[in-house]
Design an enzyme around this catalytic site. Structure first.
Site, short mmCIF file in Angstrom:
data_model
loop_
_atom_site.label_atom_id
_atom_site.label_comp_id
_atom_site.label_asym_id
_atom_site.label_seq_id
_atom_site.Cartn_x
_atom_site.Cartn_y
_atom_site.Cartn_z
N ARG B 312 0.69 -1.11 0.03
CA ARG B 312 0.02 0.08 0.00
C ARG B 312 0.92 1.15 0.06
O ARG B 312 0.59 2.32 -0.52
CB ARG B 312 -0.98 0.01 1.22
N GLU B 741 -9.49 6.13 7.24
CA GLU B 741 -8.11 6.36 7.30
C GLU B 741 -7.89 7.50 6.70
O GLU B 741 -6.73 8.17 7.06
CB GLU B 741 -7.36 5.04 6.48
#
Ligand code: FES
Ligand code: FES
Lengths: 165, 790
Positions: B312, B741
């Site tokens: 990621r 997030e």
């Protein structure tokens, strides 16, 4: 083992407990008052704040036996019957919480703070609230709504009798 | 409508009264055992001897177990290809690794006894830092992962400015306010009920079943709420749950384990720290021609979730910028320290702060306002956007294969080949720069700095583009279970867990809206593996997206049955039946919802349904680094102003302005709360939160006394947060967007603002190259550097 007698939320309680028992344990384990939370175990996060003889203390670093004879108010003793304390109402209405773990300590600290400022005749400004909350950590909210809630509660508490506890 | 409303958190009334129950508050039988781990005191070594007699003899101790005593698998790893022992098997891999398990009649007795072991080690050389690991080439996976596109040589050849650097990005302790805790209650026939503070009940169920050597149907895991998770409770709770289950199974007594905060910080993993080495080139105006990143990711001793975290980070190395020629090389390094794990953003923040550093450095090289250089490099706005909107990037690029072939604006693609179809940042940036009065304040700050020799101010803007979906495609699924009882009340269950983010409330809003009933009609219930099986962790910001859709599917199934029933009875078309205002409307008539339910029950209509959802459109090849890993992107932008003291390095955030995209927000109050909290947590990560290990591998910052979490006085005194209200172009739940997030990365603007303030200390010729966290010491050193003193 030593006998500890405390007035907790207006009721007298007596227990034989080890000398090492913390006030937070006494409240949580002996009396099952689990609204007092333990976050850091070391007097830094403020999740465990209760009122001891009318003053905010961190119950994770107070020994139960050392305070025998004192009066303790916990989050469970703040409301009168079904009516929430103005500080509780304000946290509810201003979204002053997310996970809620810091909330009860924040509320107990908030009530103490407002009482002290009122007694001293000082204005509780947002700056003052920010300073006063130094010993209470919230990892979720970013504090914005907590400050708003305490500010609003201070106004709501104007009408309340000082000797509520 | 109950959706798109600022409803307070569902449990707020319980929280303010101290009546919300966490795992440690659950009443357990009086003879419950309390557990503690005995921890390794060296970072790496072989256990030569372990004398536990004093532990066994300590007051209150009922049982002491080593790995040899375990009935099933000694493995708490979330990663199937690596075994991570719950109790070390004669070899320890970090200081703090659990070695043995003590069960006693109180929490304190267990902890005290755990200190009495006499353990002799044959110490082995430990790798403690990234440098150690790189020197030893100690890594997970056979070699680095490499993603990229274009031609670096061509890109650098076309550059008029080239910058290089190496950037340290620190880790972060979660400090969920409620520490790790679990409890197990033995049942008849060897079954086990587990209460856990966990983001991943299904994995707990799976690991406990393996630890007991039973099948998963013997284990039921319940999670009502967590006192914060932030990713730290995705995998790290497995050990506590397994320990409790093993003891409960063996003794027939219930067992509870709560890590003391120090133990929690010593045992559990943190956010991965990174070293990001970069080389970047741009043309005279600042348009990027090439970027090369080498990301060194410190995983700790076991893989845990490190591989997808590192992936990621690679997938966010572009952030909001179209980079025609790019290569990202990612090394996943092993050290003998806590195994780093998921933390809000899951590698995304580290990747993103890397490219933001590059943009800042390039802007310095070109001598332009960093905001202008950022906008110049933004992805193109989508086709069909307002033509008045500038579309830098779409018009002019190199003549390579990635340039738009004709004049029609095609969506540009990310380095991994996903089209950027709804790039909102052009408009959002414009709006935020205006609302925050950026240009005027920047000028005012320059003037103020010229007049103030000791204090210097800085201001910075940073954008966020964050990909939403698990990159492991199969995790993008969710289930729900909805019952309507004969009195018309609704019982709602789904696979997501509540950690304060307000997931339960949002999902209840969905259910209430589907049935057209007041929110109070819906009872939210604890996550329970016996109700909804095979769930994914509540992570990757996807809780509402996935579970909201699954709940909608379950509700709609029951709604269809009710509609058919009512339509048949009233001789109407089922398609015309509506559910609103607590009533069921058909033709010109309407009936109270509860009455329809009672009638339907009498008529033997099933009033219970499961629901299921799998995210569409996503395909991803993580080895090649190509595909569409994300269903969509969420956007945000922030402007932060800071002041530093040039004599001490001390600093303050003075003001933050934020504009954030939640799609059509399901609940603006909860979403704004996530944004405020995320920003403060992100700013904390990059400024004050510093993890320090000593030469023996001992974490020295293992309590909030030494690890500085933002306090109330650290949050910006002026803090303006607004939502960018635009429906998600993808068909998500009520067109909302995930919010867990992305806002954390808005905190990057705080680091950049500090860098801006440091730059103001010199003549502007030296780039501050401020590492993170930008603690007072680091700021001070950077000030000296730009003044030519270091
Ligand atoms: S638990 Fe008492 S201050 Fe943190
Ligand atoms: S609401 Fe979670 S710590 Fe404050």
């Amino acid at each position: 083992m030593t006998q500890v007698t405390l007035t907790v939320n207006g009721k007298s309680v007596s227990r034989d407990v080890p000398d090492t028992m913390l006030l937070s344990e006494f409240l949580r384990e002996e009396l099952r008052l689990t609204g007092t939370h333990v976050g850091c175990d070391t007097s830094q996060c403020g999740a465990c704040v209760v009122h001891l003889d009318g003053r905010a203390v961190k119950s994770c670093t107070a020994l139960a036996v050392a305070h025998s004879g004192s009066a303790v108010t916990t989050i469970e003793g703040l409301a009168s019957g079904k009516t929430l304390h103005p500080m509780q109402e304000a946290f509810n209405e201003h979204h002053g919480l997310q996970c809620g773990f810091c909330t009860t300590g924040m509320i107990m600290t908030g009530v103490d703070m407002v009482n002290r400022y009122k007694a001293a005749g000082k204005a509780l400004t947002p700056e003052a609230i920010r300073k006063e909350l130094e010993g209470n950590i919230c990892r979720c909210t970013g504090y914005h709504n907590i400050v708003k809630a305490i500010e609003d509660a201070a106004t709501r508490m104007d009408g309340m009798a000082q000797a509520a506890e | 409508m109950t959706v798109h409303k600022p409803r307070p958190h569902d449990a707020a009334p319980l929280h303010v009264a101290g009546a919300a129950r966490y795992v440690d508050d659950i009443p357990l039988p009086a003879n419950t055992l309390h557990l503690a781990f005995g921890l390794s005191t060296v970072a790496r070594g072989r256990v030569v001897s372990m004398d536990l007699s004093a532990v066994r003899a300590a007051p209150g101790v009922a049982l002491v177990l080593t790995w040899r005593d375990l009935p099933g698998h000694n493995d708490v790893s979330p990663y199937p290809l690596f075994r991570e022992p719950m109790l070390a098997e004669d070899e320890v891999f970090y200081l703090g690794m659990p070695l043995f398990l003590v069960a006693a009649d109180s929490h304190l007795a267990a902890r005290k006894a755990a200190r009495l072991a006499k353990v002799e080690y044959e110490e082995l050389p430990a790798l403690l830092t990234l440098d150690d690991a790189i020197a030893a080439d100690a890594r997970f996976e056979e070699g680095p992962r490499i993603y990229g596109r274009g031609d670096l040589a061509e890109g650098f050849g076309a550059a008029t400015h080239i910058v290089e650097g190496s950037f340290e990005v620190g880790g972060q302790e979660h400090f969920y306010l409620e520490g790790m805790v679990a409890a197990a209650l033995p049942q008849e026939g060897g079954d086990m009920i587990v209460h856990a503070s966990s983001q991943h009940p299904t994995e707990i169920q799976h690991k406990v079943a393996e630890a007991l050597h039973r099948s998963m149907n013997a284990v039921r895991v319940e999670v009502r709420r967590m006192g914060g998770g932030f990713g730290g409770k995705e995998s790290q709770g497995n050990a506590l749950a397994c320990a409790c289950a093993v003891v409960a199974d063996r003794t027939g007594r219930s067992a509870k384990m709560r890590y003391d905060r120090d133990d929690d910080m010593m045992i559990t993993g943190k956010r991965h720290d990174f070293r990001i080495v970069y080389r970047a080139g741009c043309d005279a105006e600042g348009r990027i021609t090439a970027v090369e990143f080498t990301q060194y990711c410190r995983c700790g001793w076991s893989p845990d979730l490190s591989l997808p975290v590192a992936d990621r980070a690679m997938l966010h190395a572009d952030n909001a910028y179209f980079i025609p020629n790019i290569r990202i090389t990612s090394h996943r390094m092993i050290t003998h320290t806590q195994s780093n794990t998921a933390f809000r953003g899951f590698g995304g923040p580290q990747g993103m702060v890397g490219i933001e550093r590059v943009l800042d450095h390039l802007a310095h090289a070109v001598g332009r306002d960093p905001v202008e250089v950022r906008r110049l490099n933004y992805y193109a706005a989508p086709a069909g956007a307002d033509p008045a909107t500038p579309q830098p990037g779409a018009a002019h690029r190199f003549g390579g294969a990635h340039s738009p072939k004709d004049w029609l604006p095609q969506p540009q693609t990310t380095p991994y080949g996903q089209e950027v179809e709804d790039f909102l940042l052009h408009e959002m940036t414009e709006a935020l720069l205006t609302s925050s009065d950026y240009a005027a304040r920047r000028a005012a700050i320059a003037e103020w700095n010229a007049a103030n020799p000791l204090l210097k101010r800085g201001i910075a803007f940073s954008p966020v583009k964050f990909g939403i979906s698990f990159t492991l495609t199969h995790l993008n699924q969710a289930g729900a279970l909805v019952h309507v009882y004969q009195d018309g009340s609704i019982h709602l269950n789904h696979g997501g867990t509540e950690m304060g983010q307000g997931l339960f409330q949002k999902v209840a809003q969905v259910a209430a809206d589907r049935f057209g009933v007041p929110l109070e009609t819906v009872k939210i219930t604890a996550t329970d593996t016996a109700k909804v099986p095979n769930t994914s962790a509540t992570a990757a910001s996807s809780g509402t997206d996935l579970n909201g859709m699954a709940v909608k599917a379950a509700c709609d199934e029951i709604r269809d049955r009710l509609a058919r029933f009512v339509a048949e009875r009233q001789q109407a078309d089922a398609a015309t039946v509506r559910f609103a205002d607590g009533r069921v409307h058909v033709g010109t008539e309407s009936f109270p919802f509860a009455e329809v339910i009672r009638d339907a029950w009498m008529a033997r209509v099933s009033l219970s349904s499961t629901g299921f959802y799998a995210t569409p459109k996503i395909v991803w090849d993580r080895i090649r680094g190509q595909g569409r890993p994300f269903y969509y992107f969420a956007y945000g932008a922030a402007v932060t102003e800071v002041v530093i003291d040039t004599l001490t390095g001390e600093n303050r955030i003075l003001r933050a302005d934020i504009l954030h995209d939640c799609g059509a927000s399901l609940n603006p109050a909860l979403d704004i709360g996530q944004i405020e909290g995320g920003y403060v947590q992100g700013a904390g990560w990059l400024t004050t939160e510093e993890l320090v290990w000593d030469q023996s591998g001992r974490l020295r910052t293992h309590a909030p006394s030494t690890y500085k979490i933002p306090a109330c006085s650290d949050r910006p005194p002026v803090f303006n947060v607004a939502l960018w209200e635009a429906a998600n172009r993808e068909d998500t739940i009520y067109r909302s967007k995930a919010v867990g997030e992305p806002p954390l990365m808005l905190g990057i603007s705080a680091l950049l603002a500090l860098s801006d303030a440091v730059a103001a200390c010199g003549d502007g010729s030296v780039y501050p190259a401020l590492d993170a966290p930008a603690t007072a010491e680091r700021v001070l050193w950077a000030v000296r550097r730009v003044r030519g003193g270091a």
